[in-house]
Design a protein around this motif. Structure first.
Motif, PDB file in Angstrom:
ATOM      1  N   ASP A 123       0.620  -1.045   0.095  1.00 45.64           N
ATOM      2  CA  ASP A 123       0.471   0.564   0.291  1.00 45.64           C
ATOM      3  C   ASP A 123       0.521   1.565   0.442  1.00 45.64           C
ATOM      4  O   ASP A 123       1.619   1.616   0.638  1.00 45.64           O
ATOM      5  N   PHE A 124       1.319   1.700  -1.354  1.00 45.65           N
ATOM      6  CA  PHE A 124       1.599   2.842  -1.170  1.00 45.65           C
ATOM      7  C   PHE A 124       1.309   4.465  -0.883  1.00 45.65           C
ATOM      8  O   PHE A 124       1.640   5.079  -0.612  1.00 45.65           O
ATOM      9  N   CYS A 125      -0.140   4.192   0.377  1.00 36.55           N
ATOM     10  CA  CYS A 125      -0.330   5.739  -0.104  1.00 36.55           C
ATOM     11  C   CYS A 125      -0.040   5.725   1.987  1.00 36.55           C
ATOM     12  O   CYS A 125      -0.266   5.841   2.520  1.00 36.55           O
ATOM     13  N   GLU A 126       0.602   4.015   2.544  1.00 34.79           N
ATOM     14  CA  GLU A 126       0.563   4.559   4.112  1.00 34.79           C
ATOM     15  C   GLU A 126       2.729   4.337   4.083  1.00 34.79           C
ATOM     16  O   GLU A 126       3.434   4.426   3.181  1.00 34.79           O
ATOM     17  N   LEU A 127       2.819   5.069   5.504  1.00 31.04           N
ATOM     18  CA  LEU A 127       3.858   5.772   5.516  1.00 31.04           C
ATOM     19  C   LEU A 127       5.322   4.797   5.585  1.00 31.04           C
ATOM     20  O   LEU A 127       6.362   5.321   5.026  1.00 31.04           O
ATOM     21  N   PRO A 128       4.923   3.408   5.955  1.00 30.01           N
ATOM     22  CA  PRO A 128       5.957   2.281   5.340  1.00 30.01           C
ATOM     23  C   PRO A 128       6.784   2.107   4.445  1.00 30.01           C
ATOM     24  O   PRO A 128       8.171   1.766   3.583  1.00 30.01           O
ATOM     25  N   ALA A 129       5.890   2.226   2.735  1.00 32.08           N
ATOM     26  CA  ALA A 129       5.873   1.836   1.751  1.00 32.08           C
ATOM     27  C   ALA A 129       6.858   3.854   1.293  1.00 32.08           C
ATOM     28  O   ALA A 129       8.018   3.717   0.660  1.00 32.08           O
ATOM     29  N   LEU A 130       6.255   4.551   1.700  1.00 35.43           N
ATOM     30  CA  LEU A 130       6.859   6.024   1.695  1.00 35.43           C
ATOM     31  C   LEU A 130       8.356   6.069   2.067  1.00 35.43           C
ATOM     32  O   LEU A 130       9.420   6.692   1.333  1.00 35.43           O
ATOM     33  N   PHE A 131       8.883   5.603   3.387  1.00 39.02           N
ATOM     34  CA  PHE A 131       9.904   5.244   4.132  1.00 39.02           C
ATOM     35  C   PHE A 131      10.975   4.588   3.406  1.00 39.02           C
ATOM     36  O   PHE A 131      12.077   5.033   3.311  1.00 39.02           O
ATOM     37  N   ALA A 132      10.404   3.700   2.738  1.00 36.06           N
ATOM     38  CA  ALA A 132      11.572   2.571   2.191  1.00 36.06           C
ATOM     39  C   ALA A 132      11.702   3.333   1.053  1.00 36.06           C
ATOM     40  O   ALA A 132      12.783   3.189   0.642  1.00 36.06           O
ATOM     41  N   LEU A 133      11.459   3.855   0.226  1.00 37.28           N
ATOM     42  CA  LEU A 133      11.851   4.734  -1.251  1.00 37.28           C
ATOM     43  C   LEU A 133      12.218   5.721  -0.781  1.00 37.28           C
ATOM     44  O   LEU A 133      13.648   6.231  -0.772  1.00 37.28           O
ATOM     45  N   LEU A 134      11.674   6.784   0.687  1.00 32.97           N
ATOM     46  CA  LEU A 134      12.897   7.632   0.879  1.00 32.97           C
ATOM     47  C   LEU A 134      14.595   6.893   1.271  1.00 32.97           C
ATOM     48  O   LEU A 134      15.129   7.749   0.749  1.00 32.97           O
ATOM     49  N   VAL A 135      14.122   6.201   2.576  1.00 26.09           N
ATOM     50  CA  VAL A 135      15.374   5.503   2.561  1.00 26.09           C
ATOM     51  C   VAL A 135      16.366   5.528   1.545  1.00 26.09           C
ATOM     52  O   VAL A 135      17.179   5.060   1.671  1.00 26.09           O
ATOM     53  N   VAL A 136      16.272   4.341   0.098  1.00 26.76           N
ATOM     54  CA  VAL A 136      16.642   3.821  -0.666  1.00 26.76           C
ATOM     55  C   VAL A 136      17.118   5.112  -1.355  1.00 26.76           C
ATOM     56  O   VAL A 136      18.426   4.831  -1.700  1.00 26.76           O
ATOM     57  N   GLY A 137      16.799   6.545  -1.899  1.00 32.27           N
ATOM     58  CA  GLY A 137      17.214   7.310  -2.040  1.00 32.27           C
ATOM     59  C   GLY A 137      17.394   8.624  -1.571  1.00 32.27           C
ATOM     60  O   GLY A 137      19.262   8.695  -2.322  1.00 32.27           O
ATOM     61  N   ALA A 138      17.639   8.594  -0.823  1.00 31.41           N
ATOM     62  CA  ALA A 138      18.726   8.763   0.974  1.00 31.41           C
ATOM     63  C   ALA A 138      20.224   8.305   0.626  1.00 31.41           C
ATOM     64  O   ALA A 138      21.584   9.069   0.764  1.00 31.41           O
ATOM     65  N   LEU A 139      19.843   6.705   1.120  1.00 32.85           N
ATOM     66  CA  LEU A 139      21.387   6.138   0.368  1.00 32.85           C
ATOM     67  C   LEU A 139      22.276   5.992  -0.272  1.00 32.85           C
ATOM     68  O   LEU A 139      23.345   6.030  -0.870  1.00 32.85           O
ATOM     69  N   THR A 140      21.116   6.035  -1.490  1.00 31.91           N
ATOM     70  CA  THR A 140      21.785   6.062  -2.812  1.00 31.91           C
ATOM     71  C   THR A 140      22.808   7.536  -3.685  1.00 31.91           C
ATOM     72  O   THR A 140      23.945   7.341  -3.962  1.00 31.91           O
ATOM     73  N   VAL A 141      21.996   8.896  -2.348  1.00 35.62           N
ATOM     74  CA  VAL A 141      22.752   9.669  -2.751  1.00 35.62           C
ATOM     75  C   VAL A 141      24.026   9.543  -2.459  1.00 35.62           C
ATOM     76  O   VAL A 141      25.138  10.684  -2.339  1.00 35.62           O
ATOM     77  N   THR A 142      23.888   8.969  -0.843  1.00 31.92           N
ATOM     78  CA  THR A 142      24.816   9.546   0.250  1.00 31.92           C
ATOM     79  C   THR A 142      26.627   8.620  -0.538  1.00 31.92           C
ATOM     80  O   THR A 142      27.103   9.306  -0.479  1.00 31.92           O
TER      81      THR A 142
END
Length: 350
Positions: free
Chosen positions: A21-40
């Motif tokens: 469920d991309f409407c809930e925080l866990p899926a959004l959190f996973a997307l943001l963490v993966v993106g932040a780790l990639t940039v870092t």
């Protein structure tokens, strides 16, 4: 990460959807963490001197892109789920690549229009690199979601099998003792015999799964426990004493059927029945921590109890984690001269 959001199938049974469920925080959190780790990682791996402004802008770009992806997938999820087999994941993957493509073009245009000079590569190279990164990371993230969905589907199947096995298990000695109690009461107290038959029928109704949904309510489960204890009270008499401290519990709290009754049955069977003088079963419950806490305790016999004290506790743990998520807890063990079962059940999101 929390469980994927299930849907209700025929007869109210829980069926897991193939997508998170991309409407809930866990899926959004996973997307943001993966993106932040990639940039870092890319920033740390570069040979150029550390440019904090470029890192900050890149982090902002990835964060906004992750939120746009989550919102888009949230809106399109009902249509994606209609696709057969593994095509929902392919659709999500292609949507992610499309959004990254468009966002990269827009970001490169803004960088040139504002003359920020943060993007040093040409438009084709910048877009190509971003799409390639999104291709690999998107595939890895969707693979994680897929494995998680398969694991939860297996857990659901195991949980359902355990519930059905629990419903099918009717201890013969309890049935025989109850029927003997009814037979003895028919002549001396017909009203009590009638109440016992009604209580026994409700227990059988719950044990045989004569319901349209897997979930009941806490009030219904406590009523079933009262019926069970009423039957055992007739059989054990003054040997069985029950203390209830349950007034603080919400009667409408969603609860899997036959979750608490087997625990109370074990408390009577292993804590009261072996003692000549009997003992007291204590049922406590109160709200706390955004959910409810339930305690079931019974006296420990002087001699070791027969194997099975706390029977089904592993099944209870699996059922509550499946139903309420990883915050749910079930603990059991001796505390002084009593055996105590503690349950913490957070209020479910659905």
């Amino acid at each position: 990460m929390r469980e994927l959001k299930p849907s209700r199938g025929p007869r109210g049974r829980i069926e897991h959807s193939p997508l998170p469920d991309f409407c809930e925080l866990p899926a959004l959190f996973a997307l943001l963490v993966v993106g932040a780790l990639t940039v870092t990682v890319m920033w740390l791996a570069g040979d150029d001197p550390r440019d904090w402004s470029a890192y900050s802008v890149s982090m902002l770009f990835v964060t906004l892109l992750g939120m746009v992806i989550a919102v888009t997938l949230c809106a399109l999820r009902p249509w994606l789920q209609r696709l057969p087999k593994h095509l929902p994941y392919v659709g999500v993957w292609l949507l992610i690549l499309l959004l990254v493509l468009v966002a990269s073009i827009v970001a490169h245009w803004f960088d040139g229009a504002l003359q920020m000079h943060l993007v040093r590569s040409s438009l084709p190279v910048f877009v190509r690199d971003n799409v390639l990164i999104a291709t690999l990371l998107g595939a890895a993230l969707l693979r994680y979601f897929y494995v998680l969905a398969q694991w939860q589907a297996r857990l659901a199947a195991v949980t359902r099998a355990q519930v059905e096995a629990l419903q099918a298990r009717i201890r013969p000695h309890f049935l025989f003792n109850s029927m003997n109690t009814v037979a003895a009461l028919i002549r001396v107290d017909p009203a009590a015999a009638e109440r016992t038959v009604e209580d026994l029928s409700e227990l059988f109704r719950a044990a045989l799964g004569q319901h349209d949904t897997d979930d009941g309510t806490l009030g219904e489960e406590l009523a079933l426990i009262d019926r069970y204890l009423a039957i055992e009270q007739l059989r054990l008499g003054a040997r069985l004493r029950v203390q209830r401290e349950l007034d603080d519990l919400p009667a409408d709290f969603p609860l899997p059927r036959l979750l608490l009754q087997p625990l109370v049955e074990n408390a009577v069977r292993h804590g009261i029945q072996p003692l000549r003088e009997g003992g007291e079963v204590v049922l406590r419950g109160h709200r706390g921590g955004g959910g409810i806490r339930i305690e079931i305790s019974n006296p420990l016999p002087d001699t070791p109890a027969e194997p099975g004290n706390g029977h089904g506790l592993d099944s209870v743990r699996q059922r509550i984690v499946y139903r309420y998520g990883p915050l749910a807890k079930a603990q059991a063990g001796p505390q002084g001269n009593r055996f105590v079962v503690l349950l913490y059940l957070p209020r479910p999101a659905r």
